[in-house]
Design an enzyme around this catalytic site. Structure first.
Site, PDB file in Angstrom:
ATOM      1  N   CYS A  31      -1.608  -7.359  -6.506  1.00 27.77           N
ATOM      2  CA  CYS A  31      -2.622  -8.275  -7.399  1.00 27.77           C
ATOM      3  C   CYS A  31      -3.027  -9.337  -6.588  1.00 27.77           C
ATOM      4  O   CYS A  31      -2.842  -9.357  -5.394  1.00 27.77           O
ATOM      5  CB  CYS A  31      -2.636  -9.037  -8.403  1.00 27.77           C
ATOM      6  SG  CYS A  31      -1.725  -7.650  -9.773  1.00 27.77           S
ATOM      7  N   GLY A  58      -6.684  -6.026  -5.236  1.00 25.57           N
ATOM      8  CA  GLY A  58      -6.709  -5.051  -6.099  1.00 25.57           C
ATOM      9  C   GLY A  58      -7.662  -4.722  -6.973  1.00 25.57           C
ATOM     10  O   GLY A  58      -8.630  -5.647  -6.869  1.00 25.57           O
ATOM     11  N   ASN A 133       0.841 -12.323  -9.350  1.00 26.24           N
ATOM     12  CA  ASN A 133       0.999 -11.334  -8.578  1.00 26.24           C
ATOM     13  C   ASN A 133       2.521 -10.941  -8.256  1.00 26.24           C
ATOM     14  O   ASN A 133       2.763 -12.401  -8.190  1.00 26.24           O
ATOM     15  CB  ASN A 133       0.399 -12.165  -7.276  1.00 26.24           C
ATOM     16  CG  ASN A 133       0.339 -11.387  -5.998  1.00 26.24           C
ATOM     17  OD1 ASN A 133       0.690 -11.886  -5.272  1.00 26.24           O
ATOM     18  ND2 ASN A 133       0.651  -9.685  -6.350  1.00 26.24           N
ATOM     19  N   GLY A 134       2.984  -9.981  -8.415  1.00 23.81           N
ATOM     20  CA  GLY A 134       4.181  -9.667  -7.620  1.00 23.81           C
ATOM     21  C   GLY A 134       4.911  -8.734  -9.322  1.00 23.81           C
ATOM     22  O   GLY A 134       4.268  -7.506  -9.716  1.00 23.81           O
ATOM     23  N   CYS A 272       6.994 -12.016   1.701  1.00 24.91           N
ATOM     24  CA  CYS A 272       6.743 -10.240   2.151  1.00 24.91           C
ATOM     25  C   CYS A 272       5.828 -10.508   3.223  1.00 24.91           C
ATOM     26  O   CYS A 272       4.313 -11.052   3.744  1.00 24.91           O
ATOM     27  CB  CYS A 272       6.360 -10.096   0.855  1.00 24.91           C
ATOM     28  SG  CYS A 272       4.854  -8.304   1.780  1.00 24.91           S
ATOM     29  N   TYR A 278      -0.532  -6.684   6.847  1.00 19.65           N
ATOM     30  CA  TYR A 278      -1.559  -5.877   6.534  1.00 19.65           C
ATOM     31  C   TYR A 278      -1.941  -6.138   5.001  1.00 19.65           C
ATOM     32  O   TYR A 278      -3.459  -6.156   5.172  1.00 19.65           O
ATOM     33  CB  TYR A 278      -1.027  -4.463   6.368  1.00 19.65           C
ATOM     34  CG  TYR A 278      -1.944  -3.365   5.555  1.00 19.65           C
ATOM     35  CD1 TYR A 278      -2.582  -3.193   5.785  1.00 19.65           C
ATOM     36  CD2 TYR A 278      -1.593  -2.542   4.016  1.00 19.65           C
ATOM     37  CE1 TYR A 278      -3.950  -2.284   5.295  1.00 19.65           C
ATOM     38  CE2 TYR A 278      -2.465  -1.995   3.394  1.00 19.65           C
ATOM     39  CZ  TYR A 278      -3.207  -1.799   3.965  1.00 19.65           C
ATOM     40  OH  TYR A 278      -3.990  -0.611   3.459  1.00 19.65           O
ATOM     41  N   SER A 319      -8.235  -2.088   9.721  1.00 15.32           N
ATOM     42  CA  SER A 319      -6.481  -2.749   9.245  1.00 15.32           C
ATOM     43  C   SER A 319      -5.635  -3.184  10.702  1.00 15.32           C
ATOM     44  O   SER A 319      -4.991  -3.948  12.183  1.00 15.32           O
ATOM     45  CB  SER A 319      -5.970  -2.709   8.475  1.00 15.32           C
ATOM     46  OG  SER A 319      -5.364  -1.217   8.486  1.00 15.32           O
ATOM     47  N   ASP A 381      -2.536   1.479  15.162  1.00 12.00           N
ATOM     48  CA  ASP A 381      -1.987   1.739  13.322  1.00 12.00           C
ATOM     49  C   ASP A 381      -1.336   0.739  12.915  1.00 12.00           C
ATOM     50  O   ASP A 381      -0.888   0.596  13.635  1.00 12.00           O
ATOM     51  CB  ASP A 381      -2.549   2.922  12.581  1.00 12.00           C
ATOM     52  CG  ASP A 381      -3.259   2.400  11.550  1.00 12.00           C
ATOM     53  OD1 ASP A 381      -3.467   0.909  10.901  1.00 12.00           O
ATOM     54  OD2 ASP A 381      -2.796   3.520  10.828  1.00 12.00           O
ATOM     55  N   ASP A 382      -1.707  -0.051  12.288  1.00 14.45           N
ATOM     56  CA  ASP A 382      -0.403  -1.413  11.464  1.00 14.45           C
ATOM     57  C   ASP A 382       0.471  -0.928  10.699  1.00 14.45           C
ATOM     58  O   ASP A 382       1.536  -1.350  10.509  1.00 14.45           O
ATOM     59  CB  ASP A 382      -1.378  -2.376  10.328  1.00 14.45           C
ATOM     60  CG  ASP A 382      -1.686  -1.413   9.386  1.00 14.45           C
ATOM     61  OD1 ASP A 382      -1.497  -1.342   8.307  1.00 14.45           O
ATOM     62  OD2 ASP A 382      -3.242  -1.559   9.650  1.00 14.45           O
ATOM     63  N   CYS A 418       8.529  -0.017  -2.247  1.00 19.47           N
ATOM     64  CA  CYS A 418       9.206  -1.999  -2.426  1.00 19.47           C
ATOM     65  C   CYS A 418       9.499  -1.797  -4.109  1.00 19.47           C
ATOM     66  O   CYS A 418       8.374  -0.472  -4.447  1.00 19.47           O
ATOM     67  CB  CYS A 418       7.262  -2.476  -2.201  1.00 19.47           C
ATOM     68  SG  CYS A 418       7.463  -4.037  -2.466  1.00 19.47           S
ATOM     69  N   CYS A 469      10.829 -10.945   4.221  1.00 21.33           N
ATOM     70  CA  CYS A 469      11.755  -9.613   3.425  1.00 21.33           C
ATOM     71  C   CYS A 469      11.495  -9.134   3.718  1.00 21.33           C
ATOM     72  O   CYS A 469       9.323  -8.528   4.173  1.00 21.33           O
ATOM     73  CB  CYS A 469      11.153  -9.960   2.102  1.00 21.33           C
ATOM     74  SG  CYS A 469      11.256  -7.631   1.055  1.00 21.33           S
ATOM     75  N   CYS A 472      11.077  -3.163   3.524  1.00 21.89           N
ATOM     76  CA  CYS A 472      10.823  -1.664   3.033  1.00 21.89           C
ATOM     77  C   CYS A 472      11.250  -0.701   4.245  1.00 21.89           C
ATOM     78  O   CYS A 472      10.585   0.324   4.998  1.00 21.89           O
ATOM     79  CB  CYS A 472       9.360  -1.838   2.745  1.00 21.89           C
ATOM     80  SG  CYS A 472       8.572  -2.878   3.438  1.00 21.89           S
TER      81      CYS A 472
HETATM   82  S1  SF4 Z   1      10.003  -4.582   0.541  1.00 17.28           S
HETATM   83 FE1  SF4 Z   1       8.225  -4.319   1.861  1.00 17.28          FE
HETATM   84  S2  SF4 Z   1       6.704  -4.235   0.928  1.00 17.28           S
HETATM   85 FE2  SF4 Z   1       7.850  -4.975  -1.040  1.00 17.28          FE
HETATM   86  S3  SF4 Z   1       7.948  -7.682  -0.718  1.00 17.28           S
HETATM   87 FE3  SF4 Z   1       9.416  -7.095   1.024  1.00 17.28          FE
HETATM   88  S4  SF4 Z   1       8.318  -5.932   3.051  1.00 17.28           S
HETATM   89 FE4  SF4 Z   1       7.223  -6.722   1.456  1.00 17.28          FE
END
Ligand code: SF4
Length: 498
Positions: A31, A58, A133-134, A272, A278, A319, A381-382, A418, A469, A472
């Protein structure tokens, strides 16, 4: 004529439904949120353009709520911002001093107009409009708590639960700030919020600041304030970036100005990292520089880690472009445009023919024969999520005459889903979860494949890795994910190991 589907909201005007985009193999951002407090300005128009700049966050639904004294005006619908607000007349019906806006891609709650935001709920102090958002990770717990207080739900989203939790606190006698702080103490996960009330505009970030939220100022006398997911939402309306809303901070904007309150005493920054790689726009600022600059460094780092013998570096547009330029500068291999993107390829109601489906990727990307013919190509690519799009692009490059294709990815392999507001697949659909790098290379049909290391990605940030974070890529989730929720996306072996 395009089929237009009627939608089921009697209360608020709706736009038409737009089906899913075809074949994009990227995680989808959840979002974008926007808020503006600017008495005397055309706030609906400011909100419209703010959302327009945040469209990449979004594309499923959009909405704006404006406040005129004790009254809220709301318009929301399915589709792009320009579809939902397809006529200036709609904005004229949104008067007031303050606006809250939202662009949505659903991660919780199904895809229909009832789940579009802002969420509006009534309280004893007047209406509240919330844009989120989240993703909360303790929805079941929060739902139980709210049901025990006889709260009622209209939609299925965690966002509505946050709004209802705040309303419940207001209704037992608290003021807006105390009510929000009490309600937030029951929320766990990722949430950047913009909340409109008749008394003022609120901006909130969760204690980890997983999703971004920035503050801008508009004009100088008097100063007016803007909140947006990214700085590109400020730039478009001529607002100046002031600072980020800090993790665990709440800002309250009224006619008297802006005050800040640290509602959580133990914030631990965990932005994040995928926002930087990206999701966020390359022209948005994070850590005082544009993400274009960060992504250039990712490309440089990638070249230092793995440069093949090749004649040309190309990007998967758009991207992959900054990282490809960085890769070219560091490796000395010339950068060129090798894939042309159809910039007008929005969502379409017309399904392609079977033959068109087979060429697939050329709906969006078309390779340049005279640039690539007879060349050894580095394709940057990213990220790779499922590998389906990469495979189609590489097939198209080979058909165009590229003699070798070496793929380089400016982030590590995505191995975990995620739970904090990004729509990644469940773990079994992530190609890097079940295949080695060599197996992925064979699957997508490249001569060689290399990913940026986790360390390299972190070096490029120039910040302490602990402040991000990156779950992923690692599976180390900074906010504990309840077992029930893990089961919805993680593979069994992972759960046993965890
Ligand atoms: S898990 Fe990955 S996409 Fe989700 S918040 Fe953490 S770094 Fe971002």
């Amino acid at each position: 004529m395009m089929p237009q589907q009627p939608l089921s909201s009697d209360k608020y005007p709706v736009a038409f439904q737009v089906p899913d985009a075809q074949g994009i193999d990227k995680p989808e951002e959840a979002c974008g949120v926007f808020g503006v407090y600017a008495p005397g300005e055309d706030i609906a128009k400011l909100a419209y353009f703010g959302l327009y700049a945040l469209q990449h966050r979004g594309q499923e639904a959009a909405g704006i709520a404006t406040f005129e004294n004790q009254q809220v005006h709301l318009h929301k619908g399915m589709g792009l911002v320009s579809h939902v607000f397809h006529h200036e007349e709609i904005l004229h019906k949104l008067p007031g001093d303050m606006a809250v806006g939202h662009t949505r891609y659903s991660t919780t709650g199904s895809s229909h107009i009832g789940n579009a935001q802002p969420v509006v709920v009534e309280t004893r102090l007047g209406p509240l409009a919330l844009a989120h958002n989240g993703n909360l990770v303790n929805v079941s717990e929060l739902r139980e708590y709210l049901l025990s207080r006889n709260s009622e739900f209209v939609t299925t989203t965690d966002s509505e639960m946050i709004a209802i939790a705040i309303a419940a606190e207001v209704n037992i006698g608290k003021d807006w700030l105390d009510a929000a702080i009490s309600a937030l103490s029951h929320c766990r996960g990722a949430y950047s919020l913009v909340i409109g009330t008749p008394a003022g505009l609120m901006g909130v970030r969760d204690p980890n600041g997983i999703r971004p939220l920035v503050i801008g100022t508009l004009g100088s006398n008097p100063v007016r304030y803007v909140l947006a997911s990214e700085t590109c939402g400020l730039d478009i309306i001529g607002a100046k970036y002031l600072r980020d809303v800090e993790p665990g901070e709440l800002v309250w904007i009224t006619a008297e100005g802006m005050i800040s309150q640290r509602w959580n005493q133990q914030p631990e920054r965990k932005l994040c990292i995928f926002e930087m790689i990206y999701f966020a726009r390359p022209d948005s600022l994070m850590h005082d520089e544009t993400l274009f600059s960060y992504r250039l460094r990712l490309g440089r780092q990638l070249a230092q880690e793995s440069t093949p013998d090749a004649d040309i570096v190309i990007a998967v547009p758009d991207s992959g472009v900054p990282a490809a330029i960085g890769f070219s500068r560091a490796s000395g291999i010339p950068y060129g445009e090798g894939l042309i993107k159809n910039r007008y390829v929005g969502r379409t109601f017309i399904q392609p023919t079977q033959g068109m489906r087979e060429v697939g990727i050329r709906m969006k990307l078309n390779p340049l024969k005279d640039v690539l013919g007879g060349k050894r190509v580095v394709l940057v690519d990213d990220s790779i999520v499922r590998g389906t799009t990469s495979r189609k692009i590489i097939k198209a490059l080979r058909e165009t005459g590229a003699t070798e294709v070496h793929m380089r990815i400016s982030s590590p392999p995505v191995t975990h889903p995620c739970f904090y507001g990004i729509d990644t697949d469940s773990q079994d659909q992530l190609i890097a979860c079940s295949k080695s790098v060599e197996e992925i290379a064979a699957h997508i049909g490249v001569n060689s494949l290399a990913y940026l290391s986790w360390e390299g990605m972190m070096i490029a940030t120039g910040e302490d890795p602990k402040t991000f974070c990156s779950a992923c890529f690692t599976g180390n989730y900074p906010v504990p994910v309840p077992e029930m929720l893990k089961r919805s996306k993680l593979m069994l072996e992972e759960l046993k190991a965890g």
